[in-house]
Design a protein around this motif. Structure first.
Motif, PDB file in Angstrom:
ATOM      1  N   LEU A  82       0.817  -1.212   0.000  1.00  0.00           N
ATOM      2  CA  LEU A  82       0.000   0.000   0.000  1.00  0.00           C
ATOM      3  C   LEU A  82       0.851   1.262   0.000  1.00  0.00           C
ATOM      4  O   LEU A  82       0.557   2.224  -0.724  1.00  0.00           O
ATOM      5  CB  LEU A  82      -0.938   0.002   1.214  1.00  0.00           C
ATOM      6  N   MET A  83       1.924   1.274   0.783  1.00  0.00           N
ATOM      7  CA  MET A  83       2.736   2.480   0.894  1.00  0.00           C
ATOM      8  C   MET A  83       3.558   2.757  -0.371  1.00  0.00           C
ATOM      9  O   MET A  83       4.020   3.866  -0.580  1.00  0.00           O
ATOM     10  CB  MET A  83       3.661   2.387   2.104  1.00  0.00           C
ATOM     11  N   GLU A  84       3.709   1.742  -1.220  1.00  0.00           N
ATOM     12  CA  GLU A  84       4.306   1.974  -2.531  1.00  0.00           C
ATOM     13  C   GLU A  84       3.291   2.570  -3.498  1.00  0.00           C
ATOM     14  O   GLU A  84       3.617   3.418  -4.331  1.00  0.00           O
ATOM     15  CB  GLU A  84       4.826   0.658  -3.114  1.00  0.00           C
ATOM     16  N   ALA A  85       2.055   2.116  -3.383  1.00  0.00           N
ATOM     17  CA  ALA A  85       1.032   2.523  -4.346  1.00  0.00           C
ATOM     18  C   ALA A  85       0.469   3.907  -4.056  1.00  0.00           C
ATOM     19  O   ALA A  85       0.189   4.680  -4.984  1.00  0.00           O
ATOM     20  CB  ALA A  85      -0.098   1.494  -4.360  1.00  0.00           C
ATOM     21  N   LEU A  86       0.285   4.248  -2.788  1.00  0.00           N
ATOM     22  CA  LEU A  86      -0.401   5.496  -2.445  1.00  0.00           C
ATOM     23  C   LEU A  86       0.244   6.744  -3.049  1.00  0.00           C
ATOM     24  O   LEU A  86      -0.465   7.603  -3.583  1.00  0.00           O
ATOM     25  CB  LEU A  86      -0.505   5.633  -0.919  1.00  0.00           C
ATOM     26  N   PRO A  87       1.561   6.911  -3.000  1.00  0.00           N
ATOM     27  CA  PRO A  87       2.140   8.135  -3.569  1.00  0.00           C
ATOM     28  C   PRO A  87       1.918   8.268  -5.071  1.00  0.00           C
ATOM     29  O   PRO A  87       2.005   9.376  -5.612  1.00  0.00           O
ATOM     30  CB  PRO A  87       3.641   7.984  -3.252  1.00  0.00           C
ATOM     31  N   ARG A  88       1.621   7.174  -5.749  1.00  0.00           N
ATOM     32  CA  ARG A  88       1.435   7.201  -7.198  1.00  0.00           C
ATOM     33  C   ARG A  88      -0.011   7.460  -7.602  1.00  0.00           C
ATOM     34  O   ARG A  88      -0.297   7.713  -8.778  1.00  0.00           O
ATOM     35  CB  ARG A  88       1.938   5.891  -7.807  1.00  0.00           C
ATOM     36  N   LEU A  89      -0.921   7.376  -6.653  1.00  0.00           N
ATOM     37  CA  LEU A  89      -2.328   7.652  -6.935  1.00  0.00           C
ATOM     38  C   LEU A  89      -2.626   9.128  -6.664  1.00  0.00           C
ATOM     39  O   LEU A  89      -2.075   9.709  -5.728  1.00  0.00           O
ATOM     40  CB  LEU A  89      -3.226   6.773  -6.061  1.00  0.00           C
ATOM     41  N   PRO A  90      -3.498   9.721  -7.448  1.00  0.00           N
ATOM     42  CA  PRO A  90      -3.786  11.154  -7.242  1.00  0.00           C
ATOM     43  C   PRO A  90      -4.567  11.380  -5.956  1.00  0.00           C
ATOM     44  O   PRO A  90      -5.340  10.518  -5.515  1.00  0.00           O
ATOM     45  CB  PRO A  90      -4.621  11.525  -8.465  1.00  0.00           C
ATOM     46  N   ASP A  91      -4.365  12.522  -5.335  1.00  0.00           N
ATOM     47  CA  ASP A  91      -5.185  12.887  -4.178  1.00  0.00           C
ATOM     48  C   ASP A  91      -6.603  13.202  -4.630  1.00  0.00           C
ATOM     49  O   ASP A  91      -6.838  13.643  -5.763  1.00  0.00           O
ATOM     50  CB  ASP A  91      -4.585  14.099  -3.473  1.00  0.00           C
ATOM     51  N   GLU A  92      -7.556  12.946  -3.738  1.00  0.00           N
ATOM     52  CA  GLU A  92      -8.974  13.291  -3.941  1.00  0.00           C
ATOM     53  C   GLU A  92      -9.545  12.687  -5.235  1.00  0.00           C
ATOM     54  O   GLU A  92     -10.297  13.320  -5.956  1.00  0.00           O
ATOM     55  CB  GLU A  92      -9.158  14.812  -3.930  1.00  0.00           C
ATOM     56  N   PHE A  93      -9.183  11.424  -5.514  1.00  0.00           N
ATOM     57  CA  PHE A  93      -9.719  10.779  -6.715  1.00  0.00           C
ATOM     58  C   PHE A  93     -10.894   9.850  -6.420  1.00  0.00           C
ATOM     59  O   PHE A  93     -11.612   9.468  -7.334  1.00  0.00           O
ATOM     60  CB  PHE A  93      -8.620   9.983  -7.438  1.00  0.00           C
TER      61      PHE A  93
ATOM     62  N   LYS B  92      -6.812  10.528  -0.406  1.00  0.00           N
ATOM     63  CA  LYS B  92      -7.326  10.070  -1.697  1.00  0.00           C
ATOM     64  C   LYS B  92      -8.833  10.256  -1.814  1.00  0.00           C
ATOM     65  O   LYS B  92      -9.410  10.038  -2.875  1.00  0.00           O
ATOM     66  CB  LYS B  92      -6.972   8.591  -1.907  1.00  0.00           C
ATOM     67  N   LEU B  93      -9.487  10.673  -0.745  1.00  0.00           N
ATOM     68  CA  LEU B  93     -10.938  10.848  -0.728  1.00  0.00           C
ATOM     69  C   LEU B  93     -11.318  12.253  -1.187  1.00  0.00           C
ATOM     70  O   LEU B  93     -10.716  13.241  -0.760  1.00  0.00           O
ATOM     71  CB  LEU B  93     -11.466  10.615   0.689  1.00  0.00           C
ATOM     72  N   LYS B  94     -12.318  12.339  -2.050  1.00  0.00           N
ATOM     73  CA  LYS B  94     -12.807  13.635  -2.505  1.00  0.00           C
ATOM     74  C   LYS B  94     -13.394  14.429  -1.328  1.00  0.00           C
ATOM     75  O   LYS B  94     -13.840  13.835  -0.337  1.00  0.00           O
ATOM     76  CB  LYS B  94     -13.869  13.449  -3.586  1.00  0.00           C
ATOM     77  N   PRO B  95     -13.451  15.749  -1.429  1.00  0.00           N
ATOM     78  CA  PRO B  95     -14.022  16.551  -0.342  1.00  0.00           C
ATOM     79  C   PRO B  95     -15.462  16.179  -0.012  1.00  0.00           C
ATOM     80  O   PRO B  95     -15.907  16.358   1.118  1.00  0.00           O
ATOM     81  CB  PRO B  95     -13.927  17.983  -0.880  1.00  0.00           C
ATOM     82  N   THR B  96     -16.189  15.648  -0.988  1.00  0.00           N
ATOM     83  CA  THR B  96     -17.582  15.246  -0.774  1.00  0.00           C
ATOM     84  C   THR B  96     -17.718  13.749  -0.538  1.00  0.00           C
ATOM     85  O   THR B  96     -18.832  13.224  -0.518  1.00  0.00           O
ATOM     86  CB  THR B  96     -18.435  15.627  -1.993  1.00  0.00           C
ATOM     87  N   GLY B  97     -16.596  13.057  -0.372  1.00  0.00           N
ATOM     88  CA  GLY B  97     -16.612  11.602  -0.323  1.00  0.00           C
ATOM     89  C   GLY B  97     -16.933  11.026   1.040  1.00  0.00           C
ATOM     90  O   GLY B  97     -16.962  11.716   2.070  1.00  0.00           O
ATOM     91  N   SER B  98     -17.148   9.703   1.034  1.00  0.00           N
ATOM     92  CA  SER B  98     -17.435   8.946   2.251  1.00  0.00           C
ATOM     93  C   SER B  98     -16.441   7.811   2.397  1.00  0.00           C
ATOM     94  O   SER B  98     -15.885   7.315   1.408  1.00  0.00           O
ATOM     95  CB  SER B  98     -18.857   8.367   2.202  1.00  0.00           C
ATOM     96  N   LEU B  99     -16.240   7.393   3.643  1.00  0.00           N
ATOM     97  CA  LEU B  99     -15.301   6.312   3.936  1.00  0.00           C
ATOM     98  C   LEU B  99     -15.927   5.357   4.941  1.00  0.00           C
ATOM     99  O   LEU B  99     -16.576   5.782   5.907  1.00  0.00           O
ATOM    100  CB  LEU B  99     -13.996   6.881   4.482  1.00  0.00           C
ATOM    101  N   TYR B 100     -15.735   4.072   4.695  1.00  0.00           N
ATOM    102  CA  TYR B 100     -16.157   3.028   5.633  1.00  0.00           C
ATOM    103  C   TYR B 100     -14.941   2.180   5.975  1.00  0.00           C
ATOM    104  O   TYR B 100     -14.167   1.797   5.091  1.00  0.00           O
ATOM    105  CB  TYR B 100     -17.226   2.126   5.019  1.00  0.00           C
ATOM    106  N   ILE B 101     -14.779   1.864   7.268  1.00  0.00           N
ATOM    107  CA  ILE B 101     -13.659   1.016   7.685  1.00  0.00           C
ATOM    108  C   ILE B 101     -14.171  -0.056   8.629  1.00  0.00           C
ATOM    109  O   ILE B 101     -14.930   0.222   9.563  1.00  0.00           O
ATOM    110  CB  ILE B 101     -12.520   1.846   8.324  1.00  0.00           C
ATOM    111  N   CYS B 102     -13.761  -1.305   8.365  1.00  0.00           N
ATOM    112  CA  CYS B 102     -14.279  -2.473   9.086  1.00  0.00           C
ATOM    113  C   CYS B 102     -13.375  -2.850  10.251  1.00  0.00           C
ATOM    114  O   CYS B 102     -12.149  -2.664  10.192  1.00  0.00           O
ATOM    115  CB  CYS B 102     -14.374  -3.666   8.138  1.00  0.00           C
ATOM    116  N   GLY B 103     -13.981  -3.423  11.279  1.00  0.00           N
ATOM    117  CA  GLY B 103     -13.214  -3.897  12.425  1.00  0.00           C
ATOM    118  C   GLY B 103     -14.024  -4.821  13.306  1.00  0.00           C
ATOM    119  O   GLY B 103     -15.226  -4.999  13.095  1.00  0.00           O
ATOM    120  N   ASP B 104     -13.358  -5.426  14.286  1.00  0.00           N
ATOM    121  CA  ASP B 104     -14.064  -6.264  15.254  1.00  0.00           C
ATOM    122  C   ASP B 104     -14.013  -5.596  16.626  1.00  0.00           C
ATOM    123  O   ASP B 104     -13.518  -4.482  16.773  1.00  0.00           O
ATOM    124  CB  ASP B 104     -13.467  -7.676  15.280  1.00  0.00           C
TER     125      ASP B 104
END
Length: 323
Positions: A50-61, A104-116
């Motif tokens: 993940l840490m290799e891929a993230l810098p190559r992806l655009p912000d807020e996409f 990487k999340l747009k200003p109008t975006g939503s995020l869900y994160i799973c856990g126990d």
């Protein structure tokens, strides 16, 4: 890779030696990802850390980000081991990547994160540092081992958060649940808030933050893989339908065997996923190929989510609606 021998009725998706070269060829290396070239990551599976891929992806996409990270448990992910650690060390682990994912999340975006239950408080701490938490969903995970000296773990959490609490997308109508009406009430001789059909009496209800209609994938389900923590397609379909529009971008930084990408494709969204394990990444690509000819999602039909164990009623509805 040695192919597994399975019982005839076992529908678990696996990789054959013959299809591996083609599936491997579909994977994207981090070096091939270019933030200024959307075709390099749009509808693609990135096989990378993940840490290799993230810098190559655009912000807020991304319009929607769904994250199923390693929980604070010792797990073997097909040879890649994640070890349980102290609460402080797990907080540090989340801090090492979660803020970068939020970029990487747009200003109008939503995020869900799973856990126990064990890591959910750490997830809450990590999320509220970066985003505004709107809710915690708890879903009933009916599959699991019993315990002699403790309660069986039958629940998991999903934290729902946004960048801007005043402006985000949420489609209530898209995620209603169709429930059977046991004691139908009529007003003026007509059904009140329910429908009378040949298959029974039903009411479309608004979803709450407790979900008891999810089935964890197992060997007889066509979506099942050998991934040890695979999330159900129905679970992710709710998140995607509620918090994205057709054509939006869904991003999963811990793709696993591909559920987020597959469901996004089935529901007419774009997708991008990052997965470190090559075999899981290839499983994701195989499932994406299978979705070309089968867009069905177990438990979702006729534009609504059905209660668990209503497959026969869904089939009857589909048959009636078929031209």
């Amino acid at each position: 890779m040695q192919e597994k021998t399975r019982a005839p009725r076992n529908r678990t998706i696996s990789l054959s030696n013959e299809e591996i070269p083609e599936l491997k060829g579909r994977l994207v290396s981090p070096d091939a990802v270019n933030a200024t070239a959307p075709e390099s990551f749009l509808n693609r599976t990135i096989n990378a850390d993940l840490m290799e891929a993230l810098p190559r992806l655009p912000d807020e996409f991304a319009d929607l980000i769904i994250i199923d990270p390693p929980y604070n448990l010792t797990r073997n992910f097909n040879g890649l081991h994640f070890n349980a650690r102290s609460e402080e060390a797990y907080d540090e682990y989340l801090a090492s990547w979660f803020p970068q994912v939020c970029k990487k999340l747009k200003p109008t975006g939503s995020l869900y994160i799973c856990g126990d239950w064990k890591c959910t408080s750490a997830l809450q701490r990590a999320v509220q540092k970066e985003l505004t938490i709107l809710n915690r969903i708890t879903w009933q995970r009916e599959k699991g081992r019993g315990a002699k000296s403790n309660w069986k773990n039958g629940m998991e959490d999903i934290w729902f958060a946004v960048k801007n609490p005043d402006y985000y997308y949420f489609d209530l109508e898209a995620v209603k649940i169709r429930r059977r009406v046991i004691a139908p009430y009529k007003q003026g001789g007509e059904p009140k808030d329910w429908k009378e059909t040949e298959s029974g009496n039903f009411r479309d209800t608004c979803p709450s933050n407790f979900w008891d209609d999810i089935s964890v994938p197992f060997w007889s389900m066509p979506e099942n893989t050998d991934h040890p923590t695979q999330k159900p397609e129905k679970l992710y379909a709710k998140l995607i339908l509620a918090s994205s529009r057709p054509g939006d971008m869904v991003f999963d930084p811990f793709l696993g065997s591909g559920t987020a990408s597959v469901v996004a494709k089935k529901l007419g969204r774009h997708w991008c996923g990052v997965e470190l394990n090559e075999e899981y990444a290839m499983l994701a690509e195989k499932r994406l190929a299978l979705a070309d000819s089968d867009t069905s999602i177990q438990g979702y039909s006729d534009g609504v989510f059905w209660e668990r164990n209503t497959n026969n009623l869904i089939k009857a509805t589909n048959a009636k609606n078929r031209p």
